[in-house]
Write an enzyme that holds these catalytic residues in place. Structure first.
Site, short mmCIF file in Angstrom:
data_model
loop_
_atom_site.label_atom_id
_atom_site.label_comp_id
_atom_site.label_asym_id
_atom_site.label_seq_id
_atom_site.Cartn_x
_atom_site.Cartn_y
_atom_site.Cartn_z
N ASP A 143 10.30 -28.28 -0.43
CA ASP A 143 9.63 -28.75 -1.64
C ASP A 143 8.84 -30.00 -1.27
OD1 ASP A 143 9.09 -29.74 -4.42
OD2 ASP A 143 10.56 -28.19 -4.95
N ASN A 151 -3.67 -24.60 -2.97
CA ASN A 151 -2.21 -24.74 -2.99
C ASN A 151 -1.52 -23.39 -3.06
OD1 ASN A 151 0.11 -26.34 -2.94
ND2 ASN A 151 0.26 -26.36 -5.17
N SER A 200 3.77 -13.13 -12.05
CA SER A 200 3.75 -13.47 -13.47
C SER A 200 3.15 -12.34 -14.28
CB SER A 200 2.89 -14.72 -13.64
OG SER A 200 2.54 -14.90 -14.98
N TYR A 241 -5.27 -20.01 -12.30
CA TYR A 241 -3.83 -19.85 -12.04
C TYR A 241 -3.46 -18.37 -12.02
CZ TYR A 241 1.06 -19.08 -13.07
OH TYR A 241 2.33 -18.58 -13.05
N LYS A 277 -2.14 -15.53 -8.84
CA LYS A 277 -1.01 -14.59 -8.82
C LYS A 277 -1.51 -13.18 -8.48
CE LYS A 277 2.28 -17.47 -9.61
NZ LYS A 277 3.15 -17.84 -8.45
N ASN A 295 4.39 -25.62 -21.84
CA ASN A 295 5.11 -24.47 -22.39
C ASN A 295 5.74 -24.80 -23.73
OD1 ASN A 295 4.49 -23.18 -19.98
ND2 ASN A 295 6.41 -23.79 -19.01
N VAL A 342 1.24 -25.55 -33.38
CA VAL A 342 1.29 -24.09 -33.23
C VAL A 342 -0.15 -23.59 -33.19
CG1 VAL A 342 2.03 -21.92 -34.30
CG2 VAL A 342 3.51 -23.95 -34.42
N GLY A 390 -7.77 -18.69 -24.22
CA GLY A 390 -7.05 -18.03 -23.13
C GLY A 390 -5.69 -17.46 -23.50
#
Length: 337
Positions: free
Chosen positions: A33, A102, A127, A152, A156, A202, A220, A300
């Protein structure tokens, strides 16, 4: 055969829970890490649960020389579970090159080392973002991969393609991509959990931080979606259930039970919950009234995503056991601690 497993990003939210489950199953764990989005304190949290400190190497997987030297030092690694990656959708839109560097370079450097080994087992943290807004729900593994909504998500998709292309020409490399839905919650000991830096990206950390008074109000994003209550629907899975799926996948490869040398599994509960349902479930388990308001939609966001888990259940032999309320209660206990 060595039982030494490398977990990259092993001090992160999901990685740390996977390290615990691996140690509980008797594996020896080495963590890599770079602490860019995690804390060294997590190592203490893991050790307090398992009573065994994992080996820790602080290094940056973007540095190819470090990766080469790591595998020279640890020649008996029998499996790699790869989490190390940047993961904020919004940030990836603003800094695409950071994300491509990365998330892809680190993967490539790992695979370059693994292809030199007599045999290797590789679990990739993928994901459900690869599906975008799926045409059919629940989402099966054969659902079409849609154009990614963010850099992102694209990393994936490209990551899976890189692994698949490598597996085609390196038959001794066995890989599984686990496409997770929405991991939440914390270990029941409350010694490890989700530690978002800055503003949480999140829903659940935002809920718990609002509940505990760190944040004034929860936004929300939209209540005019074509869902039962107008808010977005996601498949929220307890992180401990998710961690156990990684152990199942790793054992599948180690025991040679895989049908092909690249396989994909959806990891979710199979049940969708709306944002408002999650808020109300949290209010119930925490006995706390949440201050939230409806604001405009966020760019998105897909409307609805939940997993078809039949393949994971029958082929992998894994099933989610913990409920949404279990996960929310553990997240709340972690936030208070």
């Amino acid at each position: 055969m060595s039982n030494k497993i490398l977990v990259t990003g092993g001090l992160g939210f999901i990685g740390s829970h996977v390290v615990v489950e691996l140690q509980n199953e008797g594996f020896e764990v080495v963590i890599i890490d770079n602490l860019s989005n995690s804390s060294i304190d997590v190592l203490k949290g893991i050790t307090s649960i398992t009573k065994k400190e994992p080996i820790f190497e602080k290094l940056d997987l973007r540095d190819k020389t470090s990766v080469v030297n790591f595998f020279k030092k640890y020649q008996d690694i029998n499996g790699v579970i790869h989490f190390a990656a940047s993961k904020a959708v919004g940030e990836s839109v603003e800094q695409p090159l950071l994300y491509y560097e990365n998330n892809l370079n680190s993967l490539i450097y790992l695979l370059q080392e693994l292809q030199n080994k007599a045999a290797s087992n590789f679990i990739f943290s993928s994901s459900c973002t690869v599906y975008g807004q799926a045409d059919e729900l629940p989402i099966t593994e054969s659902a079409p991969i849609k154009k990614a909504e963010s850099p992102y998500g694209n990393t994936k998709q490209i990551g899976e393609e890189i692994i698949q292309d490598t597996c085609k020409v390196v038959p001794k490399l066995n890989a599984i991509a686990l496409r997770y839905f929405n991991p939440i919650g914390a270990h029941e000991s409350v010694n490890i959990g989700e530690l978002p830096t800055g503003t949480p990206q999140n829903l659940v950390p935002f809920i718990t931080q609002t509940g505990v008074g760190k944040r004034e109000q929860l936004s929300v994003f939209g209540d005019d979606y074509p869902t039962e209550d107008g808010t977005c629907v996601r498949d929220y899975i307890h992180v401990v259930d998710l961690a156990k799926a990684h152990v199942k996948a790793l054992k599948r490869l180690i025991h040679g039970d895989n049908n092909e040398n690249f396989e994909v599994f959806n990891i979710g509960t199979g049940k969708g919950s709306s944002v408002l349902e999650v808020i109300h479930a949290f209010e119930e388990v925490s006995n706390t009234k949440l201050n939230y308001k409806i604001v405009n939609r966020r760019e998105g966001d897909v409307i609805s995503a939940y997993a078809d888990t039949n393949k994971a259940n029958s082929v992998l032999g894994w099933k989610a056991e913990l409920s949404l309320k279990d996960a929310l209660l553990s997240a709340w206990e972690w936030e208070k601690k």
